[in-house]
Design a protein around this motif. Structure first.
Motif, PDB file in Angstrom:
ATOM      1  N   MET A   1     -43.159-116.096  68.514  1.00 12.02           N
ATOM      2  CA  MET A   1     -41.758-115.868  68.895  1.00 12.02           C
ATOM      3  C   MET A   1     -41.203-117.099  69.611  1.00 12.02           C
ATOM      4  SD  MET A   1     -42.065-111.969  70.422  1.00 12.02           S
ATOM      5  CE  MET A   1     -40.306-111.630  70.464  1.00 12.02           C
ATOM      6  N   GLU A  11     -36.194-108.111  68.088  1.00 13.56           N
ATOM      7  CA  GLU A  11     -37.478-108.766  67.828  1.00 13.56           C
ATOM      8  C   GLU A  11     -38.584-108.159  68.689  1.00 13.56           C
ATOM      9  OE1 GLU A  11     -38.032-110.831  65.461  1.00 13.56           O
ATOM     10  OE2 GLU A  11     -35.961-111.166  64.848  1.00 13.56           O
ATOM     11  N   TRP A  12     -38.248-107.736  69.911  1.00 17.63           N
ATOM     12  CA  TRP A  12     -39.244-107.091  70.775  1.00 17.63           C
ATOM     13  C   TRP A  12     -39.752-105.797  70.145  1.00 17.63           C
ATOM     14  CZ3 TRP A  12     -38.265-107.382  76.767  1.00 17.63           C
ATOM     15  CH2 TRP A  12     -38.043-108.720  77.133  1.00 17.63           C
ATOM     16  N   LYS A  14     -40.513-105.202  67.285  1.00 17.46           N
ATOM     17  CA  LYS A  14     -41.542-105.474  66.277  1.00 17.46           C
ATOM     18  C   LYS A  14     -42.875-105.856  66.913  1.00 17.46           C
ATOM     19  CE  LYS A  14     -37.874-107.493  63.400  1.00 17.46           C
ATOM     20  NZ  LYS A  14     -37.400-108.758  62.775  1.00 17.46           N
ATOM     21  N   LYS A  15     -42.911-105.990  68.236  1.00 20.41           N
ATOM     22  CA  LYS A  15     -44.098-106.477  68.935  1.00 20.41           C
ATOM     23  C   LYS A  15     -44.515-105.504  70.039  1.00 20.41           C
ATOM     24  CE  LYS A  15     -43.760-110.531  66.794  1.00 20.41           C
ATOM     25  NZ  LYS A  15     -44.780-111.034  65.827  1.00 20.41           N
ATOM     26  N   SER A  16     -45.738-105.652  70.510  1.00 21.64           N
ATOM     27  CA  SER A  16     -46.163-104.936  71.704  1.00 21.64           C
ATOM     28  C   SER A  16     -45.748-105.755  72.922  1.00 21.64           C
ATOM     29  CB  SER A  16     -47.686-104.751  71.712  1.00 21.64           C
ATOM     30  OG  SER A  16     -48.334-105.991  71.969  1.00 21.64           O
ATOM     31  N   GLN A  19     -47.792-108.891  73.230  1.00 23.93           N
ATOM     32  CA  GLN A  19     -47.433-109.993  72.337  1.00 23.93           C
ATOM     33  C   GLN A  19     -46.206-110.749  72.856  1.00 23.93           C
ATOM     34  OE1 GLN A  19     -47.327-107.322  68.872  1.00 23.93           O
ATOM     35  NE2 GLN A  19     -48.775-108.708  67.854  1.00 23.93           N
ATOM     36  N   VAL A  20     -45.260-110.025  73.440  1.00 23.93           N
ATOM     37  CA  VAL A  20     -44.085-110.685  74.024  1.00 23.93           C
ATOM     38  C   VAL A  20     -44.514-111.564  75.195  1.00 23.93           C
ATOM     39  CG1 VAL A  20     -41.872-110.345  75.199  1.00 23.93           C
ATOM     40  CG2 VAL A  20     -42.508-108.862  73.283  1.00 23.93           C
ATOM     41  N   ASN A 254     -51.048-103.862  75.345  1.00 27.53           N
ATOM     42  CA  ASN A 254     -51.137-103.910  73.880  1.00 27.53           C
ATOM     43  C   ASN A 254     -51.106-102.519  73.243  1.00 27.53           C
ATOM     44  OD1 ASN A 254     -53.705-102.961  74.445  1.00 27.53           O
ATOM     45  ND2 ASN A 254     -54.760-104.832  73.812  1.00 27.53           N
ATOM     46  N   GLN A 257     -45.365 -99.409  73.103  1.00 32.56           N
ATOM     47  CA  GLN A 257     -44.374 -99.714  72.074  1.00 32.56           C
ATOM     48  C   GLN A 257     -42.981 -99.522  72.660  1.00 32.56           C
ATOM     49  OE1 GLN A 257     -44.758 -97.338  68.531  1.00 32.56           O
ATOM     50  NE2 GLN A 257     -43.272 -98.552  67.377  1.00 32.56           N
TER      51      GLN A 257
END
Length: 273
Positions: A1, A11-12, A14-16, A19-20, A254, A257
């Motif tokens: 990202m 976009e967040w 789509k990620k855990s 990951q951000v 992780n 969501q």
């Protein structure tokens, strides 16, 4: 990202949260670069998706604590615009006490003056912070612990000081604290003695005062960024509203969501700018 993606809540989704956080760590200046101006409403509301609180704490020895503190204070950050008062607040933010949790994450005990927003309503931060500092931890009804995460931000947990004792009662519009007995209580537990169940039972869970993720930890990015990204949104409840909290405050990042729409609402969080 990249920065563009990190500034877009779509976009967040789509990620855990883990990951951000990893993406922010790769950006020079971390969260301060992601949000250089006013914090978007959606970012404030979901901040606690980055806040994992401890199930277990163990106080480190004095030598281990000092080595961990030295590492935190040596972080290379750009503080060229920092005023003398801001530097003073940053340097004095932490005490000498450090704890370790169940996944070997370090938690740093903050000074009493830095804990005032977590047990009462504040009218003058400087005056009341200095007054609490003079009173000391033994007369402060909560412990404030933070865990910097290499983004410029930090996780945070607020633990009731059982030595002081505190009872929260409803008054018009807010929940207000009332001290209910005072004993000496400067630290949490003994050195190298694990404290599992006692900690989870003592973590404060009243939303207005509970621990919340900081996008700009005072000791890391300084007081000005902390005010802009953390304190001001917290105060401005008319604009920023309440937090959207993860279902389990102890779960790893992780496994979480982000929500597209907060429970009971119809406007997507991404549209709340």
């Amino acid at each position: 990202m990249d920065l563009r993606m990190l500034r877009n809540y779509e976009e967040w989704l789509k990620k855990s949260p883990a990951q951000v956080i990893d993406a922010v760590k790769s950006i020079k200046s971390g969260w301060a670069a992601v949000f250089p101006d006013r914090l978007p409403i959606w970012a404030h509301r979901v901040r606690n998706y980055f806040n994992r609180e401890p199930r277990f704490l163990m106080r480190l020895s004095e030598s281990w604590s000092q080595s961990q503190l030295a590492f935190v204070y040596k972080r290379p950050r750009n503080r060229s615009n920092e005023s003398t008062m801001q530097k003073f607040k940053r340097v004095m933010a932490l005490t000498d006490y450090v704890y370790r949790d169940e996944v070997n994450t370090n938690w740093f005990q903050m000074s009493p003056g830095g804990a005032i927003y977590h047990f009462k309503e504040i009218s003058n931060e400087t005056r009341e912070g200095l007054a609490q500092e003079l009173m000391g931890q033994s007369l402060t009804p909560i412990f404030k612990l933070v865990s910097p995460d290499d983004t410029g931000g930090s996780m945070e947990t607020i633990i009731i000081n059982r030595g002081v004792g505190i009872k929260y009662v409803k008054v018009p519009g807010i929940v207000s604290p009332v001290p209910v007995g005072i004993k000496d209580a400067e630290v949490i537990g003994d050195v190298n003695v694990p404290m599992p169940m006692e900690i989870t039972k003592s973590i404060l869970d009243i939303e207005r005062y509970q621990g919340s993720y900081n996008y700009a930890e005072t000791v890391d990015l300084g007081n000005a960024d902390h005010d802009r990204l953390d304190v001001t949104p917290h105060k401005d409840t008319a604009r920023y509203k309440t937090y959207v909290n993860p279902p389990d405050r102890f779960a790893p990042l992780n496994s979480r969501q982000f929500l597209k729409v907060a429970k009971g609402e119809t406007i997507p969080l991404a549209e709340q700018i």
